[in-house]
Scaffold this active site. Structure first.
Site, PDB file in Angstrom:
ATOM      1  N   HIS A 228       3.883  -4.595  -9.367  1.00 35.83           N
ATOM      2  CA  HIS A 228       2.430  -4.346  -9.414  1.00 35.83           C
ATOM      3  C   HIS A 228       1.753  -5.723  -9.485  1.00 35.83           C
ATOM      4  O   HIS A 228       1.981  -6.571  -8.617  1.00 35.83           O
ATOM      5  CB  HIS A 228       2.155  -3.434 -10.615  1.00 35.83           C
ATOM      6  CG  HIS A 228       0.781  -2.840 -10.680  1.00 35.83           C
ATOM      7  ND1 HIS A 228      -0.128  -2.908  -9.663  1.00 35.83           N
ATOM      8  CD2 HIS A 228       0.154  -2.144 -11.689  1.00 35.83           C
ATOM      9  CE1 HIS A 228      -1.243  -2.284 -10.032  1.00 35.83           C
ATOM     10  NE2 HIS A 228      -1.101  -1.821 -11.268  1.00 35.83           N
ATOM     11  N   HIS A 267       2.998  -2.079   0.397  1.00 31.96           N
ATOM     12  CA  HIS A 267       2.087  -1.403  -0.522  1.00 31.96           C
ATOM     13  C   HIS A 267       2.356   0.080  -0.462  1.00 31.96           C
ATOM     14  O   HIS A 267       2.621   0.614   0.608  1.00 31.96           O
ATOM     15  CB  HIS A 267       0.623  -1.701  -0.143  1.00 31.96           C
ATOM     16  CG  HIS A 267      -0.320  -1.403  -1.249  1.00 31.96           C
ATOM     17  ND1 HIS A 267      -0.802  -0.144  -1.483  1.00 31.96           N
ATOM     18  CD2 HIS A 267      -0.845  -2.207  -2.211  1.00 31.96           C
ATOM     19  CE1 HIS A 267      -1.597  -0.190  -2.539  1.00 31.96           C
ATOM     20  NE2 HIS A 267      -1.632  -1.417  -3.006  1.00 31.96           N
ATOM     21  N   ASP A 321      -1.740  -9.635  -3.278  1.00 28.10           N
ATOM     22  CA  ASP A 321      -1.113 -10.690  -4.057  1.00 28.10           C
ATOM     23  C   ASP A 321      -0.641 -11.866  -3.217  1.00 28.10           C
ATOM     24  O   ASP A 321      -0.442 -12.960  -3.723  1.00 28.10           O
ATOM     25  CB  ASP A 321       0.096 -10.124  -4.817  1.00 28.10           C
ATOM     26  CG  ASP A 321      -0.357  -9.284  -5.987  1.00 28.10           C
ATOM     27  OD1 ASP A 321      -1.363  -9.658  -6.595  1.00 28.10           O
ATOM     28  OD2 ASP A 321       0.287  -8.266  -6.277  1.00 28.10           O
TER      29      ASP A 321
HETATM   30  N1  ACO Z   1       9.906  -6.980   1.611  1.00 30.89           N
HETATM   31  C1  ACO Z   1      10.821  -6.483   2.469  1.00 30.89           C
HETATM   32  N2  ACO Z   1      10.962  -5.161   2.747  1.00 30.89           N
HETATM   33  C2  ACO Z   1      10.126  -4.329   2.118  1.00 30.89           C
HETATM   34  C3  ACO Z   1       9.147  -4.786   1.218  1.00 30.89           C
HETATM   35  C4  ACO Z   1       9.046  -6.167   0.983  1.00 30.89           C
HETATM   36  N3  ACO Z   1       8.149  -6.642   0.119  1.00 30.89           N
HETATM   37  N4  ACO Z   1       8.479  -3.724   0.718  1.00 30.89           N
HETATM   38  C5  ACO Z   1       9.017  -2.640   1.290  1.00 30.89           C
HETATM   39  N5  ACO Z   1      10.022  -3.011   2.134  1.00 30.89           N
HETATM   40  C6  ACO Z   1      10.868  -2.105   2.929  1.00 30.89           C
HETATM   41  C7  ACO Z   1      11.862  -1.408   1.986  1.00 30.89           C
HETATM   42  O1  ACO Z   1      13.056  -2.151   1.851  1.00 30.89           O
HETATM   43  C8  ACO Z   1      12.072  -0.089   2.701  1.00 30.89           C
HETATM   44  O2  ACO Z   1      12.938  -0.311   3.787  1.00 30.89           O
HETATM   45  P1  ACO Z   1      13.984   0.826   4.253  1.00 30.89           P
HETATM   46  O3  ACO Z   1      13.120   1.941   4.763  1.00 30.89           O
HETATM   47  O4  ACO Z   1      14.790   0.147   5.319  1.00 30.89           O
HETATM   48  O5  ACO Z   1      14.766   1.204   3.042  1.00 30.89           O
HETATM   49  C9  ACO Z   1      10.685   0.218   3.271  1.00 30.89           C
HETATM   50  O6  ACO Z   1      10.065  -1.047   3.438  1.00 30.89           O
HETATM   51  C10 ACO Z   1       9.841   1.094   2.354  1.00 30.89           C
HETATM   52  O7  ACO Z   1       9.773   0.470   1.080  1.00 30.89           O
HETATM   53  P2  ACO Z   1       9.594   1.216  -0.304  1.00 30.89           P
HETATM   54  O8  ACO Z   1      10.131   0.361  -1.410  1.00 30.89           O
HETATM   55  O9  ACO Z   1      10.104   2.604  -0.219  1.00 30.89           O
HETATM   56  O10 ACO Z   1       8.033   1.286  -0.404  1.00 30.89           O
HETATM   57  P3  ACO Z   1       7.258   1.689  -1.691  1.00 30.89           P
HETATM   58  O11 ACO Z   1       6.028   2.342  -1.250  1.00 30.89           O
HETATM   59  O12 ACO Z   1       8.102   2.408  -2.672  1.00 30.89           O
HETATM   60  O13 ACO Z   1       6.989   0.265  -2.369  1.00 30.89           O
HETATM   61  C11 ACO Z   1       6.095  -1.698  -3.141  1.00 30.89           C
HETATM   62  C12 ACO Z   1       5.824  -0.388  -2.392  1.00 30.89           C
HETATM   63  C13 ACO Z   1       6.741  -1.374  -4.528  1.00 30.89           C
HETATM   64  C14 ACO Z   1       4.783  -2.432  -3.383  1.00 30.89           C
HETATM   65  C15 ACO Z   1       7.077  -2.540  -2.325  1.00 30.89           C
HETATM   66  O14 ACO Z   1       6.534  -2.783  -1.045  1.00 30.89           O
HETATM   67  C16 ACO Z   1       7.429  -3.859  -2.991  1.00 30.89           C
HETATM   68  O15 ACO Z   1       8.317  -3.873  -3.858  1.00 30.89           O
HETATM   69  N6  ACO Z   1       6.763  -4.991  -2.612  1.00 30.89           N
HETATM   70  C17 ACO Z   1       6.999  -6.290  -3.191  1.00 30.89           C
HETATM   71  C18 ACO Z   1       6.288  -6.404  -4.544  1.00 30.89           C
HETATM   72  C19 ACO Z   1       4.774  -6.538  -4.378  1.00 30.89           C
HETATM   73  O16 ACO Z   1       4.288  -7.345  -3.616  1.00 30.89           O
HETATM   74  N7  ACO Z   1       4.037  -5.750  -5.194  1.00 30.89           N
HETATM   75  C20 ACO Z   1       2.560  -5.802  -5.210  1.00 30.89           C
HETATM   76  C21 ACO Z   1       1.953  -4.537  -4.659  1.00 30.89           C
HETATM   77  S1  ACO Z   1       0.186  -4.690  -4.592  1.00 30.89           S
HETATM   78  C22 ACO Z   1      -0.313  -4.533  -6.148  1.00 30.89           C
HETATM   79  O17 ACO Z   1       0.263  -3.886  -6.957  1.00 30.89           O
HETATM   80  C23 ACO Z   1      -1.512  -5.261  -6.577  1.00 30.89           C
END
Ligand code: ACO
Length: 384
Positions: A228, A267, A321
């Site tokens: 987050h 996201h 972010d």
């Molecule tokens: N880098 C690389 N691959 C990613 C990323 C990333 N940052 N985020 C998602 N993916 C990929 C996942 O590996 C997954 O791939 P797959 O389908 O081959 O397994 C696919 O995209 C879907 O990802 P999920 O994790 O299921 O997406 P979810 O909606 O659960 O997660 C989240 C969203 C938690 C924000 C995730 O994108 C993440 O961890 N990002 C990095 C942390 C981040 O930047 N957080 C800030 C969010 S904004 C905020 O809160 C202010």
């Protein structure tokens, strides 16, 4: 054995992505088109033309203020800028090695100790508590940062807006106009974002008819996580670790090959470009150039390019972010202050949603699907 509390209408949804928990007039998000509005006004319009204080008013009261209303609102907030001697003392006895997010969470909780209205649960009292939290958070964050740098705390100045006042208390001198406005815009962009994880935490707390201090304390603890708000600090750590434009390729591709997430991308709601990141990207470029941090922007741009080619088709784009990290760094903020500054802004959204819930409340109480054993024998300790 079936779970006797479950009914056929119930669904299992671990991340609650498919659950709508009520109506809200605060912020509208279209994750497919990449739109964010506060009370119907586009975020880009607000970032260009509004101020953080005006957005706080908008989120709390669902309309833009008149000039007299804004002036009154600002003077109300400014009248609460100061911390009591006891709270300043609390900051000074905090270990200098503490994490600023832990300090902020503890200190916001402590604000309740000296609020005479602490147990008044009327909507008016909760609103006043929200203003006190909004007004005092900058002094807490700046105060702790100075304490850990062995510098005396700087008193707030009621003539200054929240962004300028924060930078003045942090650095002990007036910030440049551009930098102060840059922070003001970042606060606008982070002020609200629907029912994200920390806002949900605030709503769960207020939903038990607890109070605004408890709600915001829960929210700060939730914002801290790297999935987050904590992601902006991880972005900056990553940029520092890469260190050089030439090394970006190997670093990012290595992470992707190892199936590690790249902070600042993806996201839960946006599958299009995060509209806050769009504005911040232009902004990050300007501020990086002005402050001699152009290499940070160049590295960020390169990371975005690689990520777009690799995972853009999955709807993974930069989030708020990603570009806020290099912007805050260029403004001279310590990396572990990025998330506290995010919290300073999100105070507005937490309060707005908590107050909205307060007026149309229902206890939030989901259930889980029990998968453990049944009728298990109790084995005496000596026989285990
Ligand atoms: N880098 C690389 N691959 C990613 C990323 C990333 N940052 N985020 C998602 N993916 C990929 C996942 O590996 C997954 O791939 P797959 O389908 O081959 O397994 C696919 O995209 C879907 O990802 P999920 O994790 O299921 O997406 P979810 O909606 O659960 O997660 C989240 C969203 C938690 C924000 C995730 O994108 C993440 O961890 N990002 C990095 C942390 C981040 O930047 N957080 C800030 C969010 S904004 C905020 O809160 C202010």
């Amino acid at each position: 054995m079936a779970d006797v509390t479950a009914t056929p209408a119930m669904v299992t949804d671990k991340g609650l992505d498919r659950v709508i928990i009520g109506d809200s007039t605060k912020s509208f998000i279209d994750g497919v088109e990449g739109v964010l509005e506060y009370v119907g006004i586009d975020i880009d319009d607000l970032a260009r033309n509004s101020t953080f204080e005006e957005c706080c008013y908008l989120l709390l009261f669902d309309r833009l203020p008149t000039s007299a209303e804004l002036q009154f609102f600002e003077s109300e907030i400014r009248s609460h800028y100061e911390l009591s001697d006891e709270l300043k003392e609390m900051i000074k006895v905090t270990p200098k090695t503490a994490s600023p997010m832990h300090v902020l969470r503890t200190m916001v909780s402590a604000l309740a100790h000296e609020d005479q209205e602490c147990n008044d649960q009327s909507i008016e009292a909760e609103e006043r508590k929200a203003l006190r939290i909004l007004a005092k958070s900058p002094a807490i964050i700046a105060g702790f940062d100075r304490h850990r740098r062995d510098l005396p705390l700087v008193d707030p100045d009621r003539n200054l807006n929240i962004a300028t006042n924060f930078l003045m208390m942090l650095n002990g001198e007036m910030p440049g106009e551009q930098t102060a406005r840059a922070l003001d815009v970042c606060l606008i962009l982070h002020a609200d974002h629907g029912i994200n994880a920390s806002t949900f935490a605030a709503m769960v707390a207020i939903g038990t008819q607890s109070d605004m201090y408890s709600a915001v304390t829960a929210a700060i603890g939730t914002l801290r996580g790297p999935l987050h708000g904590g992601a902006n600090e991880r972005v900056m750590d990553m940029l520092n670790e890469i260190g050089d434009l030439e090394k970006v390729d190997g670093f990012i591709n290595g992470r992707l090959e190892r199936k590690e997430k790249v902070p600042g991308f993806g996201h839960r709601v946006y599958k299009a470009y995060d509209p806050r990141a769009k504005y911040l990207k232009t902004f990050a470029k300007t501020i990086a150039e002005e402050t001699g941090n152009h290499h940070l922007f160049e590295m960020s741009r390169k990371i975005e390019e690689i990520m777009e080619a690799a995972v853009g088709s999955k709807g993974i784009h930069p989030n708020v972010d990603f570009f806020s990290a290099s912007s805050y760094y260029s403004m001279g903020l310590a990396i572990d202050l990025f998330t506290p500054v995010f919290a300073m802004a999100r105070n507005a959204g937490w309060a707005a949603h908590a107050l909205e819930r307060h007026q149309d409340n229902r206890l939030i109480r989901p259930r889980c699907n029990y998968t453990g054993p049944h009728a298990a024998p109790y084995v005496p300790i000596e026989n285990r």
